[in-house]
Write a protein that holds these residues in place. Structure first.
Motif, PDB file in Angstrom:
ATOM      1  N   SER A  52     -11.058 -46.408  34.272  1.00  9.49           N
ATOM      2  CA  SER A  52     -11.551 -46.671  32.918  1.00  9.49           C
ATOM      3  C   SER A  52     -11.223 -48.105  32.511  1.00  9.49           C
ATOM      4  N   SER A  53     -11.767 -48.513  31.376  1.00  4.96           N
ATOM      5  CA  SER A  53     -11.486 -49.869  30.893  1.00  4.96           C
ATOM      6  C   SER A  53     -10.009 -50.045  30.577  1.00  4.96           C
ATOM      7  N   GLY A  54      -9.338 -48.962  30.282  1.00  6.55           N
ATOM      8  CA  GLY A  54      -7.907 -49.015  29.991  1.00  6.55           C
ATOM      9  C   GLY A  54      -7.014 -48.844  31.210  1.00  6.55           C
ATOM     10  N   GLY A  55      -7.633 -48.638  32.375  1.00  2.00           N
ATOM     11  CA  GLY A  55      -6.853 -48.551  33.604  1.00  2.00           C
ATOM     12  C   GLY A  55      -6.542 -47.144  34.084  1.00  2.00           C
ATOM     13  N   ARG A  56      -7.054 -46.136  33.396  1.00  3.80           N
ATOM     14  CA  ARG A  56      -6.823 -44.754  33.847  1.00  3.80           C
ATOM     15  C   ARG A  56      -7.685 -44.487  35.071  1.00  3.80           C
ATOM     16  N   THR A  57      -7.093 -43.895  36.114  1.00  3.59           N
ATOM     17  CA  THR A  57      -7.802 -43.709  37.380  1.00  3.59           C
ATOM     18  C   THR A  57      -7.954 -42.237  37.747  1.00  3.59           C
ATOM     19  N   ASN A  58      -8.946 -41.996  38.570  1.00  8.43           N
ATOM     20  CA  ASN A  58      -9.175 -40.670  39.111  1.00  8.43           C
ATOM     21  C   ASN A  58      -9.803 -40.841  40.479  1.00  8.43           C
ATOM     22  N   ALA A  59      -9.498 -39.946  41.403  1.00  6.87           N
ATOM     23  CA  ALA A  59     -10.031 -40.063  42.757  1.00  6.87           C
ATOM     24  C   ALA A  59     -10.298 -38.682  43.330  1.00  6.87           C
ATOM     25  N   VAL A  60     -11.217 -38.625  44.280  1.00  5.36           N
ATOM     26  CA  VAL A  60     -11.506 -37.379  44.959  1.00  5.36           C
ATOM     27  C   VAL A  60     -10.308 -37.000  45.842  1.00  5.36           C
ATOM     28  N   ASP A  61     -10.078 -35.707  46.014  1.00  5.95           N
ATOM     29  CA  ASP A  61      -8.888 -35.243  46.732  1.00  5.95           C
ATOM     30  C   ASP A  61      -8.776 -35.806  48.141  1.00  5.95           C
ATOM     31  N   SER A  62      -9.912 -35.986  48.802  1.00  4.66           N
ATOM     32  CA  SER A  62      -9.884 -36.415  50.201  1.00  4.66           C
ATOM     33  C   SER A  62      -9.342 -37.832  50.406  1.00  4.66           C
ATOM     34  N   VAL A  63      -9.266 -38.631  49.338  1.00  5.74           N
ATOM     35  CA  VAL A  63      -8.758 -39.997  49.475  1.00  5.74           C
ATOM     36  C   VAL A  63      -7.458 -40.231  48.730  1.00  5.74           C
ATOM     37  N   LYS A  64      -6.995 -39.248  47.979  1.00  4.31           N
ATOM     38  CA  LYS A  64      -5.747 -39.418  47.220  1.00  4.31           C
ATOM     39  C   LYS A  64      -4.589 -39.685  48.176  1.00  4.31           C
ATOM     40  N   GLY A  65      -3.778 -40.672  47.817  1.00  5.86           N
ATOM     41  CA  GLY A  65      -2.660 -41.059  48.677  1.00  5.86           C
ATOM     42  C   GLY A  65      -3.038 -42.088  49.721  1.00  5.86           C
ATOM     43  N   ARG A  66      -4.349 -42.323  49.915  1.00  5.55           N
ATOM     44  CA  ARG A  66      -4.798 -43.311  50.901  1.00  5.55           C
ATOM     45  C   ARG A  66      -5.566 -44.461  50.252  1.00  5.55           C
ATOM     46  N   PHE A  67      -6.375 -44.173  49.247  1.00  4.35           N
ATOM     47  CA  PHE A  67      -7.185 -45.190  48.570  1.00  4.35           C
ATOM     48  C   PHE A  67      -6.612 -45.448  47.175  1.00  4.35           C
ATOM     49  N   ALA A  68      -6.759 -46.672  46.716  1.00  2.00           N
ATOM     50  CA  ALA A  68      -6.338 -47.024  45.366  1.00  2.00           C
ATOM     51  C   ALA A  68      -7.393 -47.907  44.719  1.00  2.00           C
ATOM     52  N   GLN A  81      -8.738 -50.416  47.491  1.00  2.47           N
ATOM     53  CA  GLN A  81      -7.870 -50.605  48.648  1.00  2.47           C
ATOM     54  C   GLN A  81      -7.883 -49.316  49.450  1.00  2.47           C
ATOM     55  N   MET A  82      -8.300 -49.408  50.700  1.00  3.86           N
ATOM     56  CA  MET A  82      -8.430 -48.231  51.550  1.00  3.86           C
ATOM     57  C   MET A  82      -7.454 -48.349  52.720  1.00  3.86           C
TER      58      MET A  82
END
Length: 121
Positions: A52-68, A81-82
């Motif tokens: 979001s514009s405020g920096g809140r992030t969300n990611a699909v489960d398959s990339v959590k812990g690996r992508f940012a 970052q992958m």
């Protein structure tokens, strides 16, 4: 007119890393959400990560812990970052941003042309 341009894709071995960048340019008054999507051969386009514009992030489960995902609002740029890349991460990665060109206009959804990421040994 607004344009999104991705960069940073390429060929990498399993376990390797890549950093994608996407710059928004043109007539920009404000940017709301920015994100990354991907489309593998023979599959539909799927969400990878949002910020979001405020920096809140969300990611699909398959990339959590690996992508940012991150963004630099001063540069109208979003990054992905992958790390620990897997064969199944191979896809065309698309940048997405919700942008308005003036205070009087609504927000519109924009897409970049995509950048290929290939994970192969």
């Amino acid at each position: 007119q607004v344009q999104l341009v991705e960069s940073g894709g390429g060929l990498v071995q399993p376990g390797g890393s890549l950093r994608l960048s996407c710059v928004a340019s043109g007539s920009i008054f404000g940017i709301d959400d920015m994100g990354w999507y991907r489309q593998a051969p023979g599959k539909g386009r799927e969400l990878v990560a949002l910020i979001s514009s405020g920096g809140r992030t969300n990611a699909v489960d398959s990339v959590k812990g690996r992508f940012a995902i991150s963004r630099d609002n001063a540069k109208n740029t979003v990054y992905l970052q992958m790390n620990s890349l897997k064969l199944e991460d191979t896809a065309v990665y698309y940048c997405n941003a919700v942008i308005r060109s003036s205070r009087a206009e609504p927000f519109y959804n924009y897409w970049g042309p995509g950048t290929q990421v290939t994970v192969s040994s």
